[in-house]
Design an enzyme around this catalytic site. Structure first.
Site, PDB file in Angstrom:
ATOM      1  N   ARG A  15       0.827  -1.190   0.000  1.00  0.00           N
ATOM      2  CA  ARG A  15       0.000   0.000   0.000  1.00  0.00           C
ATOM      3  C   ARG A  15       0.871   1.253   0.000  1.00  0.00           C
ATOM      4  NH1 ARG A  15      -3.598  -1.445   5.211  1.00  0.00           N
ATOM      5  NH2 ARG A  15      -1.586  -2.400   5.764  1.00  0.00           N
ATOM      6  N   LYS A  74       1.611   1.999   7.513  1.00  0.00           N
ATOM      7  CA  LYS A  74       1.951   1.209   8.697  1.00  0.00           C
ATOM      8  C   LYS A  74       2.893   1.960   9.616  1.00  0.00           C
ATOM      9  CE  LYS A  74       0.693  -2.149   9.712  1.00  0.00           C
ATOM     10  NZ  LYS A  74      -0.534  -2.379  10.539  1.00  0.00           N
ATOM     11  N   TYR A  93      -1.168   4.454  10.867  1.00  0.00           N
ATOM     12  CA  TYR A  93      -1.574   3.461  11.866  1.00  0.00           C
ATOM     13  C   TYR A  93      -0.394   3.225  12.796  1.00  0.00           C
ATOM     14  CZ  TYR A  93      -5.727   2.294   9.093  1.00  0.00           C
ATOM     15  OH  TYR A  93      -6.917   2.354   8.408  1.00  0.00           O
ATOM     16  N   HIS A  95      -0.963   1.631  16.457  1.00  0.00           N
ATOM     17  CA  HIS A  95      -1.250   0.466  17.318  1.00  0.00           C
ATOM     18  C   HIS A  95      -0.227   0.362  18.451  1.00  0.00           C
ATOM     19  CE1 HIS A  95      -4.357  -0.842  14.555  1.00  0.00           C
ATOM     20  NE2 HIS A  95      -3.505  -0.816  13.564  1.00  0.00           N
ATOM     21  N   GLU A 117      -5.994   4.903  13.901  1.00  0.00           N
ATOM     22  CA  GLU A 117      -6.971   4.020  14.548  1.00  0.00           C
ATOM     23  C   GLU A 117      -7.619   4.618  15.783  1.00  0.00           C
ATOM     24  OE1 GLU A 117      -3.050   2.985  16.536  1.00  0.00           O
ATOM     25  OE2 GLU A 117      -3.710   3.469  14.494  1.00  0.00           O
ATOM     26  N   VAL A 178     -14.978  -5.320  11.682  1.00  0.00           N
ATOM     27  CA  VAL A 178     -14.321  -6.513  11.143  1.00  0.00           C
ATOM     28  C   VAL A 178     -15.281  -7.696  11.165  1.00  0.00           C
ATOM     29  CG1 VAL A 178     -12.502  -8.216  11.547  1.00  0.00           C
ATOM     30  CG2 VAL A 178     -11.979  -5.791  11.728  1.00  0.00           C
ATOM     31  N   SER A 219     -21.380 -12.803  24.776  1.00  0.00           N
ATOM     32  CA  SER A 219     -20.049 -13.286  25.120  1.00  0.00           C
ATOM     33  C   SER A 219     -19.891 -13.602  26.600  1.00  0.00           C
ATOM     34  CB  SER A 219     -19.005 -12.243  24.711  1.00  0.00           C
ATOM     35  OG  SER A 219     -17.703 -12.695  24.998  1.00  0.00           O
ATOM     36  N   VAL A 238     -11.884  -8.771  17.705  1.00  0.00           N
ATOM     37  CA  VAL A 238     -12.147  -7.958  18.888  1.00  0.00           C
ATOM     38  C   VAL A 238     -11.346  -6.659  18.819  1.00  0.00           C
ATOM     39  CG1 VAL A 238     -11.901  -7.842  21.397  1.00  0.00           C
ATOM     40  CG2 VAL A 238     -12.669  -9.957  20.301  1.00  0.00           C
ATOM     41  N   LEU A 239     -11.983  -5.565  19.162  1.00  0.00           N
ATOM     42  CA  LEU A 239     -11.307  -4.267  19.195  1.00  0.00           C
ATOM     43  C   LEU A 239     -11.664  -3.543  20.483  1.00  0.00           C
ATOM     44  CD1 LEU A 239      -9.738  -1.885  17.816  1.00  0.00           C
ATOM     45  CD2 LEU A 239     -11.974  -1.080  17.036  1.00  0.00           C
ATOM     46  N   VAL A 266      -7.556 -11.348  13.325  1.00  0.00           N
ATOM     47  CA  VAL A 266      -7.437 -10.011  12.736  1.00  0.00           C
ATOM     48  C   VAL A 266      -6.979  -8.999  13.785  1.00  0.00           C
ATOM     49  CG1 VAL A 266      -8.645  -8.227  11.412  1.00  0.00           C
ATOM     50  CG2 VAL A 266      -9.256 -10.626  11.092  1.00  0.00           C
ATOM     51  N   ASP A 269      -2.765  -7.159  15.297  1.00  0.00           N
ATOM     52  CA  ASP A 269      -1.995  -5.908  15.289  1.00  0.00           C
ATOM     53  C   ASP A 269      -2.188  -5.118  16.574  1.00  0.00           C
ATOM     54  OD1 ASP A 269      -4.574  -5.093  14.795  1.00  0.00           O
ATOM     55  OD2 ASP A 269      -4.155  -4.101  12.890  1.00  0.00           O
ATOM     56  N   VAL A 297      -1.373 -12.490  10.144  1.00  0.00           N
ATOM     57  CA  VAL A 297      -0.647 -11.422   9.452  1.00  0.00           C
ATOM     58  C   VAL A 297      -1.161 -10.074   9.951  1.00  0.00           C
ATOM     59  CG1 VAL A 297      -0.177 -10.365   7.216  1.00  0.00           C
ATOM     60  CG2 VAL A 297      -0.203 -12.853   7.442  1.00  0.00           C
ATOM     61  N   ASN A 299      -0.725  -7.082   8.773  1.00  0.00           N
ATOM     62  CA  ASN A 299      -1.101  -6.076   7.759  1.00  0.00           C
ATOM     63  C   ASN A 299      -1.828  -6.763   6.610  1.00  0.00           C
ATOM     64  OD1 ASN A 299       1.390  -7.307   7.038  1.00  0.00           O
ATOM     65  ND2 ASN A 299       1.902  -5.641   5.647  1.00  0.00           N
TER      66      ASN A 299
END
Length: 369
Positions: A15, A74, A93, A95, A117, A178, A219, A238-239, A266, A269, A297, A299
């Protein structure tokens, strides 16, 4: 303002932070844009494409990083830490809650680190995380389907089955952007889908949107354990805004899955929501634990850079233009959404969840403006 667009250096990251259309918009507003040579090649944008709309093509990363405002995709890699310096604004981003070394590098270099983010609107939406969450959620299912094939180490099951043969069981932990995008693709491929979330209102919404075609579960550890045991494909989605993801799936739960099942985390990161996860790369994307294939992964959208670059640039450009037109400090002072994106400033940690993750001092951004 001078804006720099370096070439991404993370493994198999194709990207680029800005499209030629975005560059033209900035140039038309009187700003200078330095694009590192070949930065857009992976997304199908040539140096000539950028030069045509007014960018200055620079030969080295150091040239691109010399700008007042550097926009990336990134987080800086170790090889880029030397470019960090006071009076630099970095918009990308980050993180940070899962990256202590980077956090300390940004703090020590006194960079203004603005994280895509954690830019947050008044209604709680994360406008710059959304496009890549959409991509990653949709990709998670096609990646999972690929690794379920026998020649790729999986159970040898077709995600949607065929008439007379049961489809795969897809379990999604997290019903946000997501998770809902993963559910959309999994349902479209004919899978049996379970989505688990803490927020019952979100579950009601998903049940209504998908007309009862998926199973929604509230949950708790027992519910998660039972669902994981049945899963052919488990997707971690989960975020927790700006914070490290909670580990909701334990090693013991993974051990109950059938050999050849697949995990796609997912959330990796941000540390991952599955205990057995650790970040992998596009060059070496999977590993096995107890016979279960793990794809982690960090990214994922980098594998579809053309789509991802357009989606990301469409969302980030208005904020980049605001920072360039009005100056960084004035912009974050006037825009509450951008202010929440500031994670580091003048050597201080200005995002509480990041400071808490590493037991560092937290300084409210308002104290520095």
């Amino acid at each position: 303002m001078i804006i720099g667009v370096p070439k991404e250096v993370k493994d198999s990251e194709y990207r680029v932070a800005m499209t030629p259309g975005g560059v033209k918009h900035l140039v038309d507003h009187g700003h200078a844009v330095l694009v590192q040579s070949m930065a857009g090649d992976g997304s199908g944008f040539s140096d000539a494409d950028f030069a045509y709309v007014g960018a200055t093509i620079v030969p080295t990363a150091a040239d691109a990083w010399s700008a007042d405002l550097v926009v990336k995709v990134k987080e800086p890699q170790a090889s880029e830490y030397g470019f960090l310096r006071p009076h630099l604004t970095l918009f990308t981003y980050l993180h940070l809650a899962a990256a202590e070394t980077l956090t300390r590098a940004l703090q020590e270099s006194k960079v203004m680190g603005v994280a895509y983010e954690t830019v947050e609107l008044d209604n709680g939406q994360l406008p710059l995380l959304t496009p890549m969450s959409e991509v990653a959620g949709r990709m998670s299912v096609q990646v999972g389907a690929y690794y379920l094939e026998r020649m790729n180490g999986g159970r040898g099951k077709l995600l949607g089955g065929v008439p007379g043969v049961r489809p795969c069981d897809v379990v999604i932990i997290g019903g946000g952007m997501v998770g809902s995008n993963a559910a959309q693709i999994a349902l479209g491929m004919g899978a049996s889908v379970v989505i688990i979330d803490l927020n019952n209102e979100r579950l009601r919404y998903l049940d209504e949107v998908y007309h009862g075609r998926l199973t929604t579960l509230s949950s708790n550890p027992l519910t998660i354990a039972e669902a994981v045991k049945r899963a052919d494909l488990l997707i971690g989605a989960v975020l927790v805004k700006g914070a490290k993801a909670p580990r909701l799936v334990t090693r013991e739960m993974i051990g109950t899955m059938k050999p050849g099942s697949v995990v796609v985390d997912v959330a990796v990161d941000q540390g991952g929501c599955i205990e057995t996860s650790h970040p992998t790369t596009h060059s070496n994307p999977t590993f096995e634990v107890d016979g279960v294939i793990h794809y982690c992964v960090s990214n994922m959208p980098g594998a579809v850079p053309r789509t991802s670059t357009y989606a990301l640039s469409n969302s980030t450009l208005p904020y980049i233009l605001r920072l360039a037109n009005h100056g960084v400090m004035a912009s974050v002072g006037a825009d509450g959404a951008l202010a929440k994106g500031v994670n580091t400033c003048q050597g201080h940690i200005t995002y509480a969840a990041v400071a808490e993750a590493f037991d560092l001092d937290y300084t409210p951004l308002a104290d520095l403006l």
